[in-house]
Design a protein around this motif. Structure first.
Motif, PDB file in Angstrom:
ATOM      1  N   THR A  13       0.808  -1.215   0.000  1.00 19.90           N
ATOM      2  CA  THR A  13       0.000   0.000   0.000  1.00 19.90           C
ATOM      3  C   THR A  13       0.843   1.268   0.000  1.00 19.90           C
ATOM      4  O   THR A  13       1.747   1.428   0.828  1.00 19.90           O
ATOM      5  CB  THR A  13      -0.926   0.006   1.225  1.00 19.90           C
ATOM      6  OG1 THR A  13      -1.684  -1.202   1.237  1.00 19.90           O
ATOM      7  CG2 THR A  13      -1.863   1.207   1.192  1.00 19.90           C
ATOM      8  N   PRO A  56       0.056   4.651   1.130  1.00 21.79           N
ATOM      9  CA  PRO A  56      -1.057   5.217   1.898  1.00 21.79           C
ATOM     10  C   PRO A  56      -1.389   6.640   1.468  1.00 21.79           C
ATOM     11  O   PRO A  56      -0.569   7.331   0.844  1.00 21.79           O
ATOM     12  CB  PRO A  56      -0.540   5.186   3.332  1.00 21.79           C
ATOM     13  CG  PRO A  56       0.949   5.258   3.197  1.00 21.79           C
ATOM     14  CD  PRO A  56       1.275   4.505   1.937  1.00 21.79           C
ATOM     15  N   GLY A  90      -4.666   3.647   5.359  1.00 23.45           N
ATOM     16  CA  GLY A  90      -3.885   2.537   4.836  1.00 23.45           C
ATOM     17  C   GLY A  90      -4.641   1.233   4.965  1.00 23.45           C
ATOM     18  O   GLY A  90      -5.790   1.195   5.435  1.00 23.45           O
ATOM     19  N   TYR A 142       3.647  -0.064   9.651  1.00 19.43           N
ATOM     20  CA  TYR A 142       3.883   1.187   8.938  1.00 19.43           C
ATOM     21  C   TYR A 142       4.838   1.988   9.819  1.00 19.43           C
ATOM     22  O   TYR A 142       4.576   2.183  11.017  1.00 19.43           O
ATOM     23  CB  TYR A 142       2.604   1.980   8.746  1.00 19.43           C
ATOM     24  CG  TYR A 142       1.679   1.437   7.666  1.00 19.43           C
ATOM     25  CD1 TYR A 142       1.502   2.134   6.470  1.00 19.43           C
ATOM     26  CD2 TYR A 142       0.987   0.247   7.835  1.00 19.43           C
ATOM     27  CE1 TYR A 142       0.651   1.649   5.479  1.00 19.43           C
ATOM     28  CE2 TYR A 142       0.147  -0.248   6.855  1.00 19.43           C
ATOM     29  CZ  TYR A 142      -0.019   0.458   5.676  1.00 19.43           C
ATOM     30  OH  TYR A 142      -0.855  -0.030   4.694  1.00 19.43           O
TER      31      TYR A 142
END
Length: 715
Positions: free
Chosen positions: A75, A77, A86, A708
């Motif tokens: 991803t 984001p 996300g 993340y």
């Protein structure tokens, strides 16, 4: 609700948009940065002079990572008004306070009556706003959801209960493609109140869905237009296929992402190869609009122009990434351009309005196929400039010299397959694909700055494509082996040992871990990136279960009724299957070619000249032996900023790096908790610039993760 998120929500609801943006900072509001997919940010707080001071600002663990080390996060984001959006490895959507990483809400598409865990991946999201209205468009598996970005709740007035089934309405009669694989891994492109959708579909010898492009109303989910990438009778390009091909040929889909020129009202759509990827005996002709860059009227879907990069593709040589919009200078005149990278390591650059190539090219004669029923194109388009950013030929001179034993093994294998020639068709002997099936460049795509400099990471990995005739399988007493060969072998291998480098599990040890019922459920519904095979008859599914799970000492698996004819069970008319997606490695698992194995390149699109090139990534154990950094395979793209810094993760060594955009000098690197096989994003909140990367791992045999990680300069 924590005080900070509440304040953000109040700002969103009560203040004018300009005030919201001023309070929240600078956004990363679209997939890959903007509608044109530039991967570029105007932020300049982080510079070559201070980037070495970057430190982790926060880490968020999304959950949903598989213990098997086969889950991923790809991803890129979005960060809008101080909120980061996300997805987790298991495709849950979440919102975070972008300054702290604190979770605000979460949406799980698997929850609710009739829902189940979606298969596939998510590379990003689409955010739409008009006036006070805001919507997140989020695809999970074959469904497109409309979500309230303030609460995480679906909009019930969108489609049916907040979602659209993308398999519906693709063809005139839904029943004709029921059960075929479809997943929207890459976010749709936004134009006014339309979301324009591509999707991933099947690519193997089994029946595949067609890849038509569709636009939906972001408020209602109503389809507003459709463009047939496999033209219907009477449509432009229909004569480049067999007369009836539109009824049952699949593929020609947009899986890589799109770019939108909002000023000109154009959407640029790269399309994939037609199915089956490696044999086109049932689709003679050039096969428009597969392997094209399409310029469509974004409001109506009408074709403005197209360019086909590969005629009648039998190499899986489709565009691997979204195009990027840029401006280049020619003869003192600025030209609005669109650039498209190809797996071969070439860059094509076109005038956005006319489709004219801004660099010279020609139709090059290429070798013909000798496979039964095949009729490859006699020529293929080849750019004469810019020069490719990946090597084009793999001969014994390019064979690894890492050790004498490694070189001897690679040279021996080279002498067993066909001598490499670009555009050499698939063969029973074995054909080298170089650059490989994953490029050259891949889905991470390039960045481009306002000066027309393109920054692109590339792989230099050879692969071997070998075809197996299916004629001998028609006499297979079990029938199940024939089914396995047609449906499963290209991923899991002829010996059922899987492919660790591609994170494809082996099937030889499933029996202790999975019951027959569990295995049947996966065959029916798919799992992760594995598609559903629910379209085959139940007796065939049960035969596959028996074949996959039986111990070596067991009796032969049950025969499949009518399995003497493969088409009766799989619907495939193809006389060949492939042994799989096989990297060409030396005996110790390193690439068979001399380094570099991964590169980062800066190309001036105004002149076609390279400004710099350098290896990207390293194998620490080889560096410790005194070898210069070799580069590694890499997945995920770069981000370049007005501060003169290029950020990229992507590499097998699981590091995150910053380079000088001007010189290519390595300025900073850090170890990630898992591989960052995604494109980062950069944004600012309260005057502080952050850069964030999804660390999902799970590729090239590396561990999976769910983090993340955001970095910033010390406060």
């Amino acid at each position: 609700m924590p005080a900070r998120p509440l304040l953000v929500l109040v700002l969103i609801l009560c203040l004018p948009l300009r005030a919201v943006l001023a309070a929240a900072g600078t956004d990363w509001a679209a997939y890959l940065g903007d509608a044109g997919g530039s991967h570029y940010s105007t932020l300049d707080q982080i510079t070559p002079a201070n980037v070495a001071a970057l430190r982790p600002a926060w880490t968020f663990n999304a959950g949903g990572a598989a213990a098997s080390n086969r889950s991923q996060i790809q991803t890129n984001p979005l960060i809008i008004d101080g909120v980061l959006y996300g997805t987790s490895p298991d495709l849950q959507l979440f919102a975070l306070d972008a300054a702290t990483g604190r979770e605000l809400w979460r949406f799980n598409p698997a929850e609710g009556p009739g829902n189940r865990a979606p298969s596939g991946l998510s590379r990003g999201l689409t955010f739409w706003r008009e006036g006070s209205e805001r919507r997140l468009l989020f695809s999970a598996g074959r469904f497109l959801h409309a979500i309230d970005p303030a609460t995480g709740r679906p909009f019930a007035d969108f489609g049916t209960d907040g979602k659209i089934d993308l398999l519906r309405g693709l063809v005139a009669d839904d029943a004709t493609i029921e059960g075929r694989y479809l997943a929207a891994n890459t976010p749709g492109a936004l134009y006014r109140d339309l979301i324009i959708m591509g999707m991933r579909v099947g690519e193997g010898p089994a029946p595949a869905a067609p890849g038509h492009i569709r636009a939906y109303d972001v408020r209602t989910g109503e389809r507003r237009w459709i463009f047939h990438t496999i033209p219907l009778p009477g449509e432009y390009g229909h004569d480049t296929w067999p007369e009836e091909a539109w009824k049952d040929i699949g593929g020609a889909n947009c899986w890589a992402g799109m770019a939108v020129d909002e000023q000109r009202g154009l959407v640029f759509v790269p399309t994939g190869s037609a199915a089956f990827d490696f044999h086109g005996g049932d689709r003679h002709g050039d096969n428009l609009f597969s392997n094209c860059l399409l310029a469509l009227d974004a409001a109506t879907g009408e074709r403005r122009w197209h360019f086909q990069f590969v005629h009648h593709d039998v190499w899986d040589r489709d565009p691997p990434a979204a195009p990027v919009l840029c401006e280049v200078t020619r003869d003192g005149r600025r030209i609005a351009a669109v650039a498209q990278v190809l797996k071969s390591g070439h860059v094509w650059v076109f005038d956005r309005e006319t489709g004219e190539s801004l660099f010279p090219w020609h139709e090059m004669p290429v070798p013909a196929s000798d496979l039964l029923g095949e009729a490859t194109s006699p020529t293929q388009p080849m750019p004469l400039a810019p020069a490719p950013f990946a090597r084009q030929l793999f001969t014994e001179a390019e064979a690894t010299d890492r050790t004498p034993a490694a070189r001897a093994a690679v040279v021996q294998r080279l002498r067993e397959v066909r001598p490499h020639r670009p555009w050499d068709p698939p063969s029973e002997q074995g054909t080298i694909i170089f650059p490989g099936f994953d490029g050259g460049p891949e889905w991470g795509g390039p960045a481009v700055d306002p000066n027309g400099v393109l920054y692109v990471n590339s792989n230099e990995m050879p692969w071997i494509l070998q075809m197996v005739p299916t004629a001998h399988l028609t006499g297979d007493a079990s029938g199940a082996r024939a089914l396995y060969t047609q449906l499963c072998m290209s991923c899991h291998g002829a010996d059922r040992e899987g492919n660790a480098a591609a994170n494809i599990p082996k099937l030889t040890d499933l029996s202790p871990r999975l019951s027959a019922a569990d295995t049947l459920a996966i065959i029916r519904g798919g799992k992760g990136v594995m598609p559903s095979f629910n379209f085959i008859p139940d007796v065939a599914k049960n035969a596959l279960v028996d074949y996959i799970l039986r111990p070596e000492s067991a009796e032969p698996p049950r025969a499949v009724e009518h399995a003497g004819v493969i088409e009766a069970t799989t619907g495939s008319r193809h006389p060949y299957v492939t042994t799989g997606y096989n990297r060409f490695l030396d005996p110790e698992g390193y690439p068979a070619v001399k380094p570099p194995w991964g590169t980062l390149n800066a190309l001036d699109l105004n002149t076609g000249e390279y400004l710099w090139r350098r290896p990207l990534g390293e194998f620490p154990e080889l560096t410790a032996q005194g070898l210069p950094p070799t580069g590694t395979e890499n997945y995920g793209g770069p981000v370049v900023t007005a501060g003169g810094v290029l950020f990229i993760a992507a590499t097998k060594d699981e590091k995150f790096r910053a380079f000088s955009a001007r010189t290519g000098e390595l300025l900073w690197e850090t170890q990630l908790p898992a591989g960052g096989y995604a494109t980062p994003a950069t944004y600012a909140v309260n005057g502080r610039q952050y850069v964030v990367i999804a660390c999902g791992g799970g590729k090239m045999g590396t561990k999976s993760g769910d983090a993340y990680v955001a970095f910033a300069l010390p406060e």
